[in-house]
Design a protein around this motif. Structure first.
Motif: not given
Length: 460
Positions: A316-335
């Motif tokens: 999640l932290l090294n593949v998924t979020l770098p690609e789509v993290g900006s599209q995720v609701l703040a509470s989901g990203r922080v979680h």
């Protein structure tokens, strides 16, 4: 039969066959219920009212009282991580609000071919990575049994739809408890199948995928009875040539009641007294159903939840979020950051590879144990249904404490095992491809558990 939205699959089909109702009348009753209840639960993200009514009317005209499949006339909710022709396939993300599926995923096609009437998409959290259902696109779903509480996640909308009588059954998926946690929180049954039993052939690929999805993620149904789970399973199970991970293995049922091992804190889980009481009551029910239930034999699996989190979190932290993290609701990203940041192995492939090797070593030990004790009874999570915001911006320390209460969830995913969540928050787990053993055992104790009533969130 009573109201169609309280009925089981067998009751609905008996009413159709007997001429007491039609498929169109069943769908209309559910749509009326959705109109009244969904504004409170926000559990249906999208409803295909006209399409479902038209499909029901067409089936009535073609088949009349004759049943044309094992799910003929059955209203279904489908998680918004599956493509349903004509609906948005969003994974809860606002960026995907305009993404319309031009076809059905294979598993949805199987359901339709069996006669199921797809009512719509159940709500999901962003990226379907959360034990709560809060979507950046659709907002939060609320538990129909108590609107101040969580539905669980990530298949929370679908579990709530079944609990509230908005659908007879539903389809979810489970990479880290996403069927079993919502089933437990919403007080319904939920079946996570073995890895490879139900094919994953998507029309629209999900967020950046990884081998973890193939090894640990599976599909399965929600229902208000064990029989309804079994009816859906027979339709969706079976290998498909387009999914190389699906396995053409027969599902096995044993001839006699199997010995059961009790799992309490062997994963390091923190259990609240209420969960201990529910586990004890389930043990008694299993004994009354003829099972030999044994305490203090389950192997120490304290590393299993961490290994799951290290693999999932590193992806999640090294593949998924770098690609789509900006599209995720703040509470989901922080979680994700707060929870999985505790376990991130970083970019060193050697550490990541070592986690997979440790998984295999733990798996080798467990499969041998399951030959002696083929059934396990355990909590799903260590707490009763929590408040709606239980995981929202809670900080690293509270996230670590939450993980301790979720430790009974992840070992099932880590090893690709099937698990059946009971409405009381307890689960049964068994060997791969032995789903019939889970269903038979759950059916035997179903009369000994509190009945599953349809929730009335508006007070009647």
């Amino acid at each position: 039969m009573g109201e169609p939205w309280t009925a089981s699959i067998a009751e609905l089909q008996a009413a159709i066959a007997g001429g007491a109702t039609s498929r169109a009348e069943i769908v209309a009753a559910h749509l009326d219920r959705i109109q009244r209840v969904n504004p409170l639960t926000n559990s249906f993200a999208e409803v295909r009212a006209e399409e479902a009514l038209a499909e029901a009317g067409k089936a009535d005209a073609q088949h009349g009282r004759a049943l044309a499949g094992p799910l003929d006339g059955v209203p279904m909710s489908i998680k918004d991580s599956f493509a349903v022709r004509g609906l948005r396939r969003t994974d809860g993300l606002p960026v995907h609000a305009g993404r319309i599926a031009d076809g059905d995923d294979v598993v949805v096609t199987r359901l339709r071919d069996a006669g199921a009437l797809v009512i719509g998409h159940g709500n999901v959290p962003d990226l379907c990575i959360r034990w709560n259902t809060i979507s950046g696109l659709y907002g939060a779903s609320r538990n129909p049994r108590d609107l101040t509480r969580s539905t669980g996640g990530s298949s929370g909308g679908d579990a709530a739809n079944v609990a509230a009588g908005l659908a007879t059954v539903a389809l979810g998926q489970d990479l880290g408890g996403s069927i079993r946690v919502p089933a437990s929180f919403c007080g319904v049954y939920g079946l996570r199948t073995s890895a490879g039993v139900v094919p994953n052939v998507p029309v629209i690929p999900a967020f950046p995928s990884s081998t973890t999805v193939d090894a640990m993620g599976t599909f399965g149904p929600f229902g208000r009875s064990v029989a309804d789970l079994a009816a859906v399973l027979q339709v969706i199970a079976g290998a498909h040539p387009y999914d190389p991970v699906s396995v053409p293995a027969p599902l096995v049922r044993s001839e006699h009641p199997l010995p059961v091992a009790v799992l309490r804190t062997e994963t390091g889980a923190v259990l609240e007294p209420e969960i201990e009481r529910r586990l004890d009551a389930t043990v008694v029910a299993l004994q009354e159903a003829g099972h030999d239930v044994v305490e203090a034999v389950f192997p120490d699996l304290r590393r299993a939840p961490e290994v799951w989190a290290e693999i999932i979190g590193t992806d999640l932290l090294n593949v998924t979020l770098p690609e789509v993290g900006s599209q995720v609701l703040a509470s989901g990203r922080v979680h994700i950051d707060e929870m999985f940041g505790l376990f991130d192995l970083g970019p060193d492939v050697r550490r990541y590879g070592a986690a997979w090797l440790e998984r295999r070593a733990l798996q080798d030990r467990l499969v041998r144990f399951l030959e002696e004790y083929p059934l396990v009874v355990a909590p799903v999570v260590g707490m009763p249904t929590p408040p709606l915001d239980f995981d929202d911006h809670i900080g690293v320390e509270a996230s670590a404490a939450l993980f301790q209460r979720m430790r009974c969830v992840m070992w099932v995913n880590l090893f690709g095992l099937p698990g059946l969540a009971l409405p009381n928050g307890i689960q049964l787990v068994t060997r791969r491809f032995h789903e019939p053993d889970l269903l038979a055992t759950a059916a035997a104790i179903e009369p000994l558990l509190p009945p599953v009533e349809v929730a009335e969130p508006y007070g009647g």
